[in-house]
Structures are given as C-alpha cells and as structure tokens.
Design a protein around this motif. Structure first.
Motif, PDB file in Angstrom:
ATOM      1  N   LEU A   1      14.746  -5.803   4.880  1.00  0.00           N
ATOM      2  CA  LEU A   1      13.357  -5.487   4.588  1.00  0.00           C
ATOM      3  C   LEU A   1      13.115  -4.178   4.203  1.00  0.00           C
ATOM      4  O   LEU A   1      13.495  -3.078   4.782  1.00  0.00           O
ATOM      5  N   ASP A   2      12.406  -3.795   3.045  1.00  0.00           N
ATOM      6  CA  ASP A   2      12.200  -2.334   2.694  1.00  0.00           C
ATOM      7  C   ASP A   2      10.629  -2.134   2.204  1.00  0.00           C
ATOM      8  O   ASP A   2      10.202  -1.517   1.373  1.00  0.00           O
ATOM      9  N   HIS A   3       9.695  -3.158   2.832  1.00  0.00           N
ATOM     10  CA  HIS A   3       8.441  -3.132   2.619  1.00  0.00           C
ATOM     11  C   HIS A   3       7.546  -3.489   3.556  1.00  0.00           C
ATOM     12  O   HIS A   3       7.896  -4.420   4.253  1.00  0.00           O
ATOM     13  N   TRP A   4       6.524  -3.025   3.809  1.00  0.00           N
ATOM     14  CA  TRP A   4       5.434  -3.253   4.837  1.00  0.00           C
ATOM     15  C   TRP A   4       4.326  -2.831   4.295  1.00  0.00           C
ATOM     16  O   TRP A   4       3.940  -1.960   3.613  1.00  0.00           O
ATOM     17  N   ALA A   5       3.180  -3.804   4.599  1.00  0.00           N
ATOM     18  CA  ALA A   5       1.866  -3.244   4.251  1.00  0.00           C
ATOM     19  C   ALA A   5       0.923  -3.931   5.050  1.00  0.00           C
ATOM     20  O   ALA A   5       1.030  -5.235   5.835  1.00  0.00           O
ATOM     21  N   LEU A   6      -0.518  -3.361   5.435  1.00  0.00           N
ATOM     22  CA  LEU A   6      -1.626  -3.751   6.149  1.00  0.00           C
ATOM     23  C   LEU A   6      -2.802  -3.647   5.348  1.00  0.00           C
ATOM     24  O   LEU A   6      -2.795  -2.602   4.639  1.00  0.00           O
ATOM     25  N   ARG A   7      -3.541  -4.648   5.205  1.00  0.00           N
ATOM     26  CA  ARG A   7      -4.397  -4.671   4.212  1.00  0.00           C
ATOM     27  C   ARG A   7      -5.662  -5.417   4.757  1.00  0.00           C
ATOM     28  O   ARG A   7      -5.624  -6.309   5.413  1.00  0.00           O
ATOM     29  N   GLY A   8      -6.933  -4.781   4.258  1.00  0.00           N
ATOM     30  CA  GLY A   8      -8.384  -5.349   4.691  1.00  0.00           C
ATOM     31  C   GLY A   8      -9.160  -5.540   3.411  1.00  0.00           C
ATOM     32  O   GLY A   8      -8.905  -4.522   2.657  1.00  0.00           O
ATOM     33  N   ARG A   9      -9.740  -6.616   3.337  1.00  0.00           N
ATOM     34  CA  ARG A   9     -10.708  -6.971   1.988  1.00  0.00           C
ATOM     35  C   ARG A   9     -12.023  -7.457   2.603  1.00  0.00           C
ATOM     36  O   ARG A   9     -11.954  -8.427   3.397  1.00  0.00           O
ATOM     37  N   LEU A  10     -13.307  -7.181   1.920  1.00  0.00           N
ATOM     38  CA  LEU A  10     -14.330  -7.552   1.933  1.00  0.00           C
ATOM     39  C   LEU A  10     -14.944  -7.913   0.590  1.00  0.00           C
ATOM     40  O   LEU A  10     -14.629  -7.489  -0.230  1.00  0.00           O
ATOM     41  N   SER A  11     -15.848  -9.004   0.568  1.00  0.00           N
ATOM     42  CA  SER A  11     -16.488  -9.507  -0.547  1.00  0.00           C
ATOM     43  C   SER A  11     -17.867  -9.947  -0.314  1.00  0.00           C
ATOM     44  O   SER A  11     -17.666 -10.759   0.736  1.00  0.00           O
ATOM     45  N   ASP A  12     -18.465  -9.972  -1.163  1.00  0.00           N
ATOM     46  CA  ASP A  12     -20.096 -10.571  -0.841  1.00  0.00           C
ATOM     47  C   ASP A  12     -20.749 -10.875  -2.076  1.00  0.00           C
ATOM     48  O   ASP A  12     -20.731 -10.205  -3.165  1.00  0.00           O
ATOM     49  N   SER A  13     -21.023 -12.130  -2.519  1.00  0.00           N
ATOM     50  CA  SER A  13     -21.619 -12.763  -3.737  1.00  0.00           C
ATOM     51  C   SER A  13     -22.562 -13.534  -3.440  1.00  0.00           C
ATOM     52  O   SER A  13     -22.943 -14.006  -2.313  1.00  0.00           O
TER      53      SER A  13
END
Length: 270
Positions: free
Chosen positions: A74-86
C-alpha cells in the motif's frame, strides 16, 4: 449514531497507521462546483415534475498521501469529506388554488481509503486500486404551499455505511498537463425514514432497512504548476454520482443521479 462513531473510528485507524510518516508526501485538495440532480420524480402533476432536475453547490476536501509506503504494497491513503445541496422548484394549479412546490436534497459523504499501485498504467500513466469505507447521509424534503394557506411536506432521510472499491489514475499529457480520474463503487447498508406532514402535523411515518448502491466518478484536466505531481496542481473537470435504491422500503425504487462541473486545487503539505 453508531454509524458515525464507527466511521470516526475507521478514519482514526487509518490515520494512526500512517502516524510515523503523516507529515511526509502529504497533500490537501479542495474542490468546488455544481451538483445537478435528476432521477425519479418525487411529485408529478399534469403541468410540473419535481425531482427530475435541480442544481446546487458541491464542495469536497481531501487529505492524503501518495507514493510513500503505508503498509506492505500500500502506497496511498486518503480521507475525504463532501457536501452537496440541490434544489428543484415548480408551481401548478390545484382546484383553483395556486401551489408552489420545492424539492431540496442534501448529501454528506465521508470516505477513508488506502490503495496500491498497479503494474499497469494507461498511456504511460499510473493507476492505483483503492479500497476503504464510506458513510453516506441523504435527506430530501418536498414542500408544497398553497395560496389557500395549506402546507404539505414529505421528508426522506437515508444514512448508511459500507465498503467502497475504486481506481485512481493519471495520464501525462506533456510536461505540465495531465488527465486524472477517480472512480468508485460502494454498497451502503442503510436505514431509511419517511415522514408526511399536513400543516405542520405529522400524519404518517415509515422506516425500513436496505442496501443503497452507489457509483461515483471524477474526470479532470490538470495543470502541474511546477511540472511535478507532488507540487501544486489546478484542475477542472466533471463529477458524477449515481445512487440506486436511495429510499429503502419504497415500492418503486428511488434512484438519484448527480453531475456537474468542478474545479480543484491540490497542494503539498510540509
């Protein structure tokens, strides 16, 4: 609540696994754009359809590390957050009275992933397979207000937690330009709730469990400011999200789709 706690625990575990090199080869990416939704209509009369379109904002923040060993291959890690409003709006006449109706849907997504470089890359590029966990929460509110003073509201809420697999790729297009793509598929073990209100009074409530399947993609044309992927990068592109069985328990499947243009800025962290 247990889902949120579990998500936090998973994110913390990924972070602790990389504690010794947290400050090495890390980056932060900020993304903003539009989220235009469509799918099954949530209200339909002879003159208007609600829920088949509507646009709003979308924002994402990601912190990660790529190209340095995390554990084993393993040579990658990521933490991600996303918000959307339609939002989608319309009006029609019912029994001689005018009715203004609106539909608003909001989505929160949290991802924790790790990945490994594959032995192949398209057109001289680099590809990584990723796997991790996703938490997703979705709310949808339909509000109809009559000129006679009556108000009707239907609200839906679905939240779930489950595995996500995907692929991240980059293809060089010269010294400074490159094409980047992110793709993922997840299965969220979810609980859905629905409520109906008449003039503010709850008249019906339902709940059910089910699995919400989702597919997400991000395609970007990127410019490397200093000619390297480890430096700052600006990007423009298109993002899309597909959610199937979004409201578990409904007799007719509720599928929701979202797409729109995005811009992203990624920079290294010291």
């Amino acid at each position: 609540m247990r889902i949120v706690i579990s998500t936090a625990a998973v994110i913390a575990s990924f972070g602790l696994a990389a504690t010794s090199t947290w400050a090495q080869n890390t980056y932060i990416a900020v993304e903003g754009g539009l989220a235009c939704s469509n799918g099954k209509t949530v209200m339909e009369t002879a003159d208007v359809k609600i829920g088949d379109n509507g646009c709003g904002g979308r924002g994402t923040i990601e912190v990660g590390r790529t190209g340095a060993q995390v554990y084993g291959i393993l040579d990658h890690w990521a933490l991600r957050g996303r918000l959307s409003d339609s939002k989608d709006r319309g009006s029609f006449v019912d029994g001689g009275a005018g009715v203004d109706v609106s539909f608003r849907e909001r989505r929160t997504v949290l991802d924790a992933e790790v990945g490994a470089k594959t032995p192949f890359g398209m057109f001289g590029g680099v590809s990584r397979v990723t796997f991790g966990l996703r938490y997703g929460a979705w709310t949808g509110d339909v509000i109809a207000v009559s000129t006679m003073g009556d108000t009707r509201k239907n609200s839906f809420e679905t939240s779930g937690f489950g595995p996500r697999i995907g692929m991240r790729s980059s293809i060089p297009l010269g010294t400074h330009w490159m094409y980047e793509s992110v793709f993922g598929a997840s299965a969220l073990f979810s609980r859905g709730e629905g409520n109906k209100f008449e003039n503010g009074v709850l008249t019906d409530a339902t709940s059910s469990n089910g699995t919400v399947f989702s597919i997400d993609s991000l395609s970007l044309l990127s410019y490397k400011l200093n000619g390297t992927e480890t430096g700052s990068v600006v990007s423009i592109g298109l993002a899309s999200d597909y959610y199937f069985n979004q409201v578990p328990g409904e007799s007719e499947k509720v599928n929701r789709y979202s797409f729109g243009p995005v811009a992203r800025f990624r920079m290294p962290l010291p």
